[in-house]
Design an enzyme around this catalytic site. Structure first.
Site: not given
Ligand code: GLN
Length: 493
Positions: A160, A85, A184
């Site tokens: 994400s 990532k 994410s």
């Molecule tokens: N979808 C969540 C957010 O937007 C989690 C994101 C994540 O785990 N990096 O914060």
């Protein structure tokens, strides 16, 4: 798969074993070439990679093959292609975090997790797309365009870590690293039909991970099976002097639980009965629970009322920490710098206006507000007190059950663009995942069937802190059930 050399589709342990065995014709170089060829052929349709690192992968593969040839052990991940990532640092490789604000920033050092995977023999084939600064649930917030779901390119891969999930689901790389602050790793794993695991907070070093919300962030593995994900976790976990929150745990340790007599927690507040589109996920939960009960496991019905507060608590705590962590992107120390600021404040303001996307600005505003004088008691401090109480509710719950089983996401993947203008709808994608981050718990998502339209569904197994081995043990049982586990997507382009 896809008419390519299929050694890349072997279980990771077997792939690495063949590379380690110098009498076997499979080499790290061959695996890397296969992965790079698949990326070349398939990624135009998915947009999973922001950057391919062919030269680096070839160099790492040659080093692995040389070790095997010399009779040295190149490690448990010998020659296994790894997608990383793009919020994790690899020295010499530009790091974008899905944002324009980092410009062509090139980190000088390794993220500990990535370095450990490479030391175990993994070869980095590329950096994957993500929502800007890991803020989002669809990978549509990337400044470099969206990633598409390999099970249907009109659909989001989740986020994400959507690029990492799509890379693994489509067979471009057998392993990927993601980060999970509120879901994410697990949510994109569920939406793309793969396994994704958020370790106990403190198990994996955050050194070299671009900070989003430091008390919630955790790096973890994404793979086609629990065994593969576990192999990657075992390579990357452990105490790191560069991250003071790391603690020593042992994934391989026996947890002393008889899998045939587990108490399986069902959290009343996780029921999806009233959620539009929630029926297939709810049905998948019922199916796997019944199958577990047939093996002798028992049902533990639990109520954790504060789970209902987890979205509001998360969306105060995470933006509060983010507003502080992102203060460093000012146009002076890193990457992008706006032209012609009248003075220093103006330079900061223009740089941040130009460099950050809309969702990141929204989080900075929410977080700054929640921390500001006069409001911190009402918002941030109240959220932190509720977080502590939620943690206590999980502690009591784990006195009555060994693991909790729930859906990973309320619905399957949605269409690209469908929630893009509705931040609250997007935030609700995380309703079943954020509590694990708030409480620091390990949780793994495994694929368990598909909807009628052929989109994957994930089931999540949660455990007490430090019991990452146990959640994998139970997840492996689910994975082996009829209709569960990884299935390669039909090529949609
Ligand atoms: N979808 C969540 C957010 O937007 C989690 C994101 C994540 O785990 N990096 O914060």
């Amino acid at each position: 798969m896809f008419g390519f050399d299929d050694s890349l589709d072997l279980p990771v342990a077997e792939m690495a074993q063949r590379v380690r065995d110098k009498d076997n014709p499979l080499t790290a170089s061959k695996l890397v070439e296969t992965s790079l060829l698949r990326i070349e052929t398939l990624d135009a349709a998915y947009g999973a990679f922001l950057r391919r690192t062919g030269d680096l992968a070839r160099e790492q593969a040659a080093a692995v093959d040389a070790k095997a040839e010399a009779g040295e052990d190149p490690g448990p991940l010998a020659g296994v292609p790894l997608a990383v990532k793009d919020n994790l640092a690899v020295p010499g490789v530009p790091l974008t975090c899905g944002s324009k604000i980092l410009g062509e920033y090139i980190p000088p050092t390794w993220a500990t997790s990535v370095k450990r995977a490479v030391d175990a023999g993994a070869c980095i084939v590329g950096k994957t797309n993500l929502d800007e600064f890991a803020m989002g649930s669809s990978t549509e917030n990337s400044a470099f365009g969206p990633t598409r779901n390999p099970h249907g390119t009109a659909f989001v891969p989740g986020g994400s870590s959507g690029g990492s999930a799509a890379a693994v689901a489509s067979g471009m790389a057998p392993l990927a690293l993601g980060s999970d602050t509120g879901g994410s790793i697990r949510q994109p794993a569920a939406l793309c039909g793969i396994t994704g695991m958020k370790p106990t907070y403190g198990r994996v070093s955050r050194n070299g991970l671009v900070a989003f919300a430091s008390s919630l962030d955790q790096v973890g593995p994404m793979a086609r099976s629990c065994a593969d994900a576990r192999a990657l976790l075992e390579a990357i976990e452990g105490v790191d002097p560069l991250d003071a929150t790391t603690r020593g745990y042992d994934t391989a340790a026996q947890n002393g639980v008889d899998l045939g007599s587990l108490r399986i927690g069902r959290v009343t507040e996780f029921a999806l009965d009233d959620v539009p589109g929630g029926e297939p996920a709810q049905a998948a939960v019922e199916r796997v629970r019944s199958a577990l009960f047939e093996t002798g496991a028992t049902d533990a019905e639990l109520s954790l009322p504060l789970v209902q507060a987890s979205i509001p608590v998360y969306y105060l705590v995470a933006p509060a920490e983010a507003s502080s962590n992102l203060a460093r992107y000012d146009g002076v120390r890193y990457g992008h710098r706006a032209e012609g600021g009248a003075d220093l404040m103006d330079l900061y303001a223009r740089t941040r206006e130009e460099g950050f996307g809309e969702e990141v600005k929204r989080r900075i505003l929410i977080g700054t507000f929640a921390l500001s004088a006069g409001y911190a008691d009402a918002y941030y401090k109240k959220a932190m007190a509720t977080r502590a109480a939620l943690r206590a509710q999980f502690d009591s719950a784990f006195a009555e059950c060994d693991v909790i089983v729930s859906a990973t996401t309320p619905t399957c993947a949605f269409k690209i663009g469908e929630k893009a203008d509705d931040p609250l709808a997007m935030y609700l994608c995380d309703v079943l995942t954020v509590a694990a981050n708030l409480a620091g718990l390990p949780a793994v998502s495994v694929p368990c069937g598909k909807t009628a339209e052929g989109l994957p569904l994930g089931i999540q197994v949660w455990g007490p802190p430090g019991r990452d081995g146990l959640v994998f043990d139970v997840a492996e049982q689910l994975e082996a059930m009829d209709g569960c586990g990884y299935e390669a997507p039909e090529v949609t382009s």
